[in-house]
Write an enzyme that holds these catalytic residues in place. Structure first.
Site, PDB file in Angstrom:
ATOM      1  N   TYR A  78       6.322  -0.906   7.661  1.00  0.00           N
ATOM      2  CA  TYR A  78       5.104  -0.781   6.858  1.00  0.00           C
ATOM      3  C   TYR A  78       5.386  -0.118   5.508  1.00  0.00           C
ATOM      4  O   TYR A  78       4.505   0.494   4.907  1.00  0.00           O
ATOM      5  CB  TYR A  78       4.055   0.028   7.630  1.00  0.00           C
ATOM      6  CG  TYR A  78       3.625  -0.648   8.905  1.00  0.00           C
ATOM      7  CD1 TYR A  78       2.624  -1.619   8.895  1.00  0.00           C
ATOM      8  CD2 TYR A  78       4.241  -0.342  10.111  1.00  0.00           C
ATOM      9  CE1 TYR A  78       2.243  -2.261  10.058  1.00  0.00           C
ATOM     10  CE2 TYR A  78       3.866  -0.981  11.290  1.00  0.00           C
ATOM     11  CZ  TYR A  78       2.867  -1.941  11.248  1.00  0.00           C
ATOM     12  OH  TYR A  78       2.494  -2.584  12.410  1.00  0.00           O
ATOM     13  N   SER A  79       6.609  -0.260   5.017  1.00  0.00           N
ATOM     14  CA  SER A  79       7.035   0.457   3.821  1.00  0.00           C
ATOM     15  C   SER A  79       6.348  -0.057   2.555  1.00  0.00           C
ATOM     16  O   SER A  79       6.517  -1.218   2.161  1.00  0.00           O
ATOM     17  CB  SER A  79       8.556   0.325   3.676  1.00  0.00           C
ATOM     18  OG  SER A  79       8.976   0.791   2.413  1.00  0.00           O
ATOM     19  N   ASN A  80       5.607   0.833   1.894  1.00  0.00           N
ATOM     20  CA  ASN A  80       5.040   0.504   0.587  1.00  0.00           C
ATOM     21  C   ASN A  80       6.144   0.352  -0.451  1.00  0.00           C
ATOM     22  O   ASN A  80       6.002  -0.405  -1.423  1.00  0.00           O
ATOM     23  CB  ASN A  80       4.055   1.596   0.145  1.00  0.00           C
ATOM     24  CG  ASN A  80       2.786   1.595   0.965  1.00  0.00           C
ATOM     25  OD1 ASN A  80       2.354   0.560   1.456  1.00  0.00           O
ATOM     26  ND2 ASN A  80       2.194   2.764   1.137  1.00  0.00           N
TER      27      ASN A  80
END
Length: 304
Positions: A78-80
């Site tokens: 879920y890395s921005n």
């Protein structure tokens, strides 16, 4: 999106106007004599909000200046940061490779975050969690890059946090000089806090709210400041134990708090980082952590 957010893609690498700062009336702060400001760094760029642009821009400038046409970086499901790197690559015409934590994810449908990375042209390479933990070891890093077909690419670390990134985040601190007694930001890898603290003026304090469990950030921040500035820079501290169970954990109480804040102030609240920051400031204010008369600026680093 098929078209770049900027008419000229190279504008991504140029300094941008300061992001907006506004006061909000919130009785939970006002009854404790605390003034709350929101630094809308989520508006600094339409596709690379807040600290993602501030950390990536100096690294991308270096990559382009060195004639490199590919960038490789690291992140979780879920890395921005992965999303921002993929978007930047599309805007600049750079190849991007994302080394993603978790081999098992390769066997599943892509979640919305990774699907956005892929749509922006990022090539995703999934690795075991044990290998991912060792990515800072030179031999393991070389093996991962070779396995991902990214040998010779410009390497940006997880979260974008390195010495160059801190120079971008220090500009955020300079924008906030003279505006608040305490400037607070959510922390993943600690790079934003490390640079922010360096940019503030004497008498101002930077406060980090870690969104991961573990209590490992303080030495990381000191190490980053040593690499970027040659030693400690600015006054900073961490508010530990307010992570709600760890990274990407959004229990019902936190989600309800974020929805209420959105309703009160017309601000879309990103749940992984920003919600935890705002919750922490509300709790700290109620506990008397800030003396009456304190002005606190919350840096809004991302959008939902």
């Amino acid at each position: 999106m098929d078209q770049p957010a900027d008419p000229d893609p190279d504008a991504l690498l140029r300094p941008r106007p300061p992001s907006p700062l506004r006061a909000v009336g919130d009785e939970r702060f006002e009854r404790c004599g605390v003034r709350l400001l929101l630094k809308r760094d989520d508006l600094v760029h339409p596709e690379l909000p807040g600290n993602k642009w501030r950390k990536l821009a100096p690294n991308l400038r270096a990559a382009v200046a060195n004639g490199q046409r590919a960038v490789v970086t690291f992140g979780g499901a879920y890395s921005n940061h992965l999303r921002a790197t993929a978007a930047a690559g599309r805007l600049l015409g750079l190849e991007t490779v994302g080394i993603v934590r978790g081999e098992e994810l390769a066997r599943r449908p892509l979640n919305d975050s990774l699907a956005r990375c892929a749509a922006d042209g990022m090539r995703l390479h999934f690795v075991s969690r044990s290998a991912y933990r060792r990515k800072a070891e030179p031999e393991e890093l070389a093996r991962l890059l070779d396995e991902a077909g990214a040998g010779g690419a410009y390497v940006v670390p997880e979260g974008g946090s390195n010495a160059l990134a801190l120079t971008g985040c220090a500009e955020l601190g300079r924008e906030l000089r003279g505006t608040a007694d305490v400037v607070a930001v959510a922390c993943g890898t600690g790079g934003t806090l490390a640079g922010l603290a360096a940019g503030l003026e004497p008498g101002q304090r930077a406060l980090g709210v870690p969104v991961l469990a573990g209590g490992f950030l303080a030495p990381e921040i000191r190490s980053l400041q040593l690499a970027a500035f040659g030693g400690p820079a600015g006054d900073w501290s961490l508010a530990e134990g307010l992570h709600h169970g760890g990274y990407a954990r959004v229990p019902a109480a936190l989600d309800a708090f974020a929805a209420d804040f959105e309703s009160r102030h017309g601000l879309p609240v990103e749940r992984i980082y920003v919600a935890k920051l705002l919750w922490a400031l509300t709790e700290l204010t109620a506990s008397g952590a800030f003396p009456r008369g304190t002005t606190v600026a919350a840096v809004i680093t991302g959008r939902p």
